[in-house]
Write an enzyme that holds these catalytic residues in place. Structure first.
Site, PDB file in Angstrom:
ATOM      1  N   HIS A 185      62.981 -65.030  -4.205  1.00 26.74           N
ATOM      2  CA  HIS A 185      64.220 -64.747  -5.210  1.00 26.74           C
ATOM      3  C   HIS A 185      65.369 -65.726  -4.622  1.00 26.74           C
ATOM      4  CE1 HIS A 185      66.528 -62.085  -7.949  1.00 26.74           C
ATOM      5  NE2 HIS A 185      65.376 -62.511  -8.621  1.00 26.74           N
ATOM      6  N   HIS A 285      59.170 -68.825 -17.027  1.00 27.02           N
ATOM      7  CA  HIS A 285      59.986 -67.600 -16.426  1.00 27.02           C
ATOM      8  C   HIS A 285      60.486 -66.874 -17.636  1.00 27.02           C
ATOM      9  CE1 HIS A 285      63.807 -65.766 -14.836  1.00 27.02           C
ATOM     10  NE2 HIS A 285      63.019 -65.423 -13.860  1.00 27.02           N
TER      11      HIS A 285
END
Length: 382
Positions: A185, A285
């Site tokens: 992340h 994504h």
């Protein structure tokens, strides 16, 4: 046919839908959003409508280039997300007018079904394991997990050991019956990413996602040189020009453009083709809603190098609405052993329950990601 109106709907849990109407009654749906910045993207969509009202929706390429190039300042997450949702809606209209799914307009299928994976939240290994077992019972065997909590630029061996122990416990619980990627992340600095990736190698994650922020993309090649694990990145890259630099520098094995952030179908088909030329896989994504997922699938089904598709069914962010709550044709998105079939209906293939969308838009939350801080009080990457 002419475009007559653009209407946006911010919705639970953290989505925004766009309806593009025409003078012949054909409507298209898109999903332009930046998680946590929906109102900002909404304003950008309505600014871009000046280029669209009165125009022929079938001229998708020209309208895309106009939205991108007509303004002196361009690119970035907000404008490219606005363009992305509009682009999705234009493809939806074109497919409906011609009576075919969008993938047929892009050259037709290269596969019969697409493998999906599920994101599993949870801070404690026991919670993650329980979530994975529940999804495994439903046919999933590919997952994505948090790779670590927040980390300092130079952090302690204890922080590294804690992250590694968590992954070790999960691998021990499942052996080789599942595959999982680890999402850093962008929380980890380049020095710590190098250490952490090396320590995680024995547990054979499928990939390491965003080991550092996209702003530090020049680091990917250096990290890749020190590991055999595939590096994945791309959710915070917004155009083929961003991806061009990453592909030229090397190091990334899996590109993850977001169809609601990176210019939509028109742009992401180009990004997929660029990746194929570099022998790089595609895994879009998509922790978002059904229109975004449908857009991803149309790109997946025409891109030979598409290997995995993220989907948000059951994701912990979905408070207030689930992935298919606003969709009438839920059966078309049924998962079979972790795979999904090509969309069936013309256009994007999503039959939106407009009445429900209008009703739920009256209670749209302003979702924000949490703000984390290090022990010394400084802001941490979330």
């Amino acid at each position: 046919m002419k475009i007559t109106r653009l209407t946006t709907y911010r919705l639970p849990p953290r989505w925004m839908f766009l309806k593009v109407e025409t003078d012949e009654g054909v409507t298209g749906w898109g999903e332009p959003v930046i998680e946590g910045r929906a109102r900002t993207v909404e304003a950008a969509v309505h600014e871009l409508s000046d280029y669209l009202i009165g125009q022929d929706p079938s001229r998708i390429n020209d309208l895309w280039q106009t939205m991108y190039r007509a303004g002196f300042y361009r690119g970035g997450p907000i404008l490219m997300s606005a363009i992305a949702g509009i682009d999705q809606a234009l493809w939806d209209i074109k497919g409906k007018v011609l009576g075919v799914p969008v993938y047929e307009l892009l050259g037709g299928l290269v596969r019969d079904k697409m493998r999906t994976y599920s994101w599993v939240g949870g801070d404690r290994p026991a919670d993650v394991i329980a979530g994975m077992k529940a999804l495994q019972a439903g046919g999933f065997d590919h997952f994505k997990l948090n790779g670590c909590e927040e980390m300092g630029i130079i952090d302690t061996s204890r922080a590294v050991d804690a992250a590694v122990a968590r992954v070790a416990e999960i691998r021990s619980a499942f052996g080789n019956t599942v595959e999982f990627g680890l999402d850093f992340h962008g929380r980890v600095s380049a020095p710590m990413a190098k250490v952490l990736i090396k320590e995680l190698e024995p547990y054979r994650p499928l990939f390491i996602e965003e080991p550092v922020l996209a702003e530090q993309a020049e680091t990917y090649a250096r990290l890749a040189a020190h590991t055999h694990l595939p590096i994945a990145a791309g959710e915070r890259m917004f155009s083929r020009f961003d991806f061009k630099r990453v592909l030229e520098a090397g190091g990334v094995s899996i590109l993850q453009p977001d169809l609601s952030h990176a210019g939509g179908i028109t742009e992401c088909v180009k990004i997929a083709a660029m990746a194929e030329a570099y022998d790089v896989a595609l895994a879009p994504h998509c922790p978002l809603g059904p229109i975004a997922l449908a857009a991803c699938l149309h790109v997946d089904f025409v891109s030979w190098n598409a290997t995995l598709q993220e989907q948000s069914m059951g994701i912990h962010y979905n408070k207030g609405a689930e992935l298919l709550d606003y969709v009438r044709n839920k059966a078309d998105f049924a998962l079979e052993g972790g795979y999904i079939r090509p969309p069936r209906l013309p256009g994007l293939g999503v039959d939106i329950d407009e009445a429900l969308v209008i009703e739920r838009s009256k209670e749209a939350p302003d979702w924000r990601n949490p703000v984390w801080r290090h022990a010394d009080g400084s802001v941490a990457e979330w």
